[in-house]
Design an enzyme around this catalytic site. Structure first.
Site, mmCIF file in Angstrom:
data_model
loop_
_atom_site.group_PDB
_atom_site.id
_atom_site.type_symbol
_atom_site.label_atom_id
_atom_site.label_comp_id
_atom_site.label_asym_id
_atom_site.label_seq_id
_atom_site.Cartn_x
_atom_site.Cartn_y
_atom_site.Cartn_z
ATOM 1 N N GLY A 43 0.793 -1.195 0.086
ATOM 2 C CA GLY A 43 -0.118 0.281 0.537
ATOM 3 C C GLY A 43 0.663 1.282 -0.024
ATOM 4 C CG ASN A 44 4.985 0.972 0.284
ATOM 5 O OD1 ASN A 44 4.943 0.430 0.594
ATOM 6 N ND2 ASN A 44 6.485 1.636 0.138
ATOM 7 C CE LYS A 84 -6.488 -7.551 2.453
ATOM 8 N NZ LYS A 84 -4.666 -7.257 1.817
ATOM 9 C CE LYS A 130 0.529 -6.607 -1.595
ATOM 10 N NZ LYS A 130 1.396 -6.318 -1.027
ATOM 11 C CE LYS A 154 3.941 -6.758 2.344
ATOM 12 N NZ LYS A 154 2.315 -6.430 2.646
#
Length: 304
Positions: A9-10, A123, A207, A265
């Site tokens: 998102g960054n 989420k 994602k 992740k």
């Protein structure tokens, strides 16, 4: 090498920034410079990205309509995939001086209707709130909410990705030398019905998990999960925190990391690396250094 780079998102919105088109454009422009360096280093590139803040914003906008007029999450996922893909595509073309073709593909991803995630939303989407406001919004709109650090956010089901039916199209584009932006926001969640047809479902796929599946199906050499943290840390946020340079998939899976941030992740990276590729987690501006094993956290097999 064929590199799948997943933008966190960054890449679109720095922490605390308003979700404006101008802010997203500026951040995407910076991200495109980092992505362009991967290409200029001689690698083939596939780009994926998150959409949590954007899909949450569209859901809030949809709440202004009558309940039966609001669009479901799969449609909102397609909308954000087009919007974000457009920005990345344009800025990456500019960063490469239009020397290589870039294309965005809205990507369907099949999930299982029996996935337990549908009964346990995890989420995060949308903006952060103080607890009192989050609880009031949840009560009014029927949301599920959860703590995100010291704030609160809406949470929605995040089923595991099972299949990417558009993989043939992606391979055709890669064979023609196209840099592909795909699987935006984890892909558009769909169910495969008994007759073989597909239909959308209310969910947002993680994602990183979708990117790992994509990288495996494409036979990628490397998967980069790019964020605003320079590495995975043991004891993050404590006086004894320490960056981890390299892990095996087994060591990565054994780490106790937050489910809402680094946990997905590290699981995605371990899953990809267990099939023989290099998985890296680190800062977007250090993407090429991660590939060269000079930065970030790398997850590799025992044959490292």
């Amino acid at each position: 090498m064929l590199v799948v780079a997943a933008l966190g998102g960054n890449a679109l919105l720095k922490r605390g920034e308003p979700l404006t088109a101008e802010n997203q454009r500026a951040n995407v422009r910076d991200a495109a410079q980092a992505l362009a360096r991967i290409v200029k280093a001689g690698h083939r590139l596939v780009v994926t990205h998150g959409n949590g803040p954007q899909v949450g914003l569209l859901a809030l906008q949809g709440a202004a309509y009558k309940p039966d007029e609001a669009y479901p999450l799969d449609v909102l996922g397609a909308e954000t995939g087009g919007m974000i893909g457009y920005m990345i595509e344009q800025e990456l073309e500019n960063a490469l001086d239009h020397a290589q073709p870039v294309a965005t593909l809205l990507t369907q991803v099949v999930v299982d209707a029996r996935d337990p995630a549908f009964g346990k939303p995890t989420k995060f989407i949308g903006p952060v709130y103080e607890r009192e406001e989050a609880e009031a919004r949840a009560k009014a709109a029927g949301w599920a909410i959860a703590a995100d650090g010291d704030k609160w956010r809406r949470v929605v089901p995040s089923p595991a990705p099972q299949e990417i039916p558009d993989i043939r199209v992606l391979r055709l584009l890669l064979d023609q030398g196209v840099i592909v932006i795909c699987t935006g926001g984890g892909g558009i969640p769909v169910l495969r019905l008994p007759d073989g047809s597909m239909t959308g479902i209310e969910a947002v796929i993680d994602k990183d998990a979708a990117s790992a599946l994509l990288a495996r199906q494409l036979g990628a050499d490397a998967l980069l999960l790019l964020t605003d943290v320079d590495a995975v840390y043991r004891g993050f946020g404590t006086p004894d925190e320490a960056a981890i340079a390299e892990l095996t998939p087994e060591e990565a899976r054994a780490l106790d990391l937050p489910a809402g941030s680094m946990g997905p992740k590290i699981r995605a990276a371990a899953e990809f690396a267990s099939h023989g590729g290099l998985a890296g987690i680190g800062r977007l501006d250090q993407a090429t250094a991660i590939l060269e094993k000079r930065a970030g956290t790398r997850i590799v097999t025992d044959g490292r």
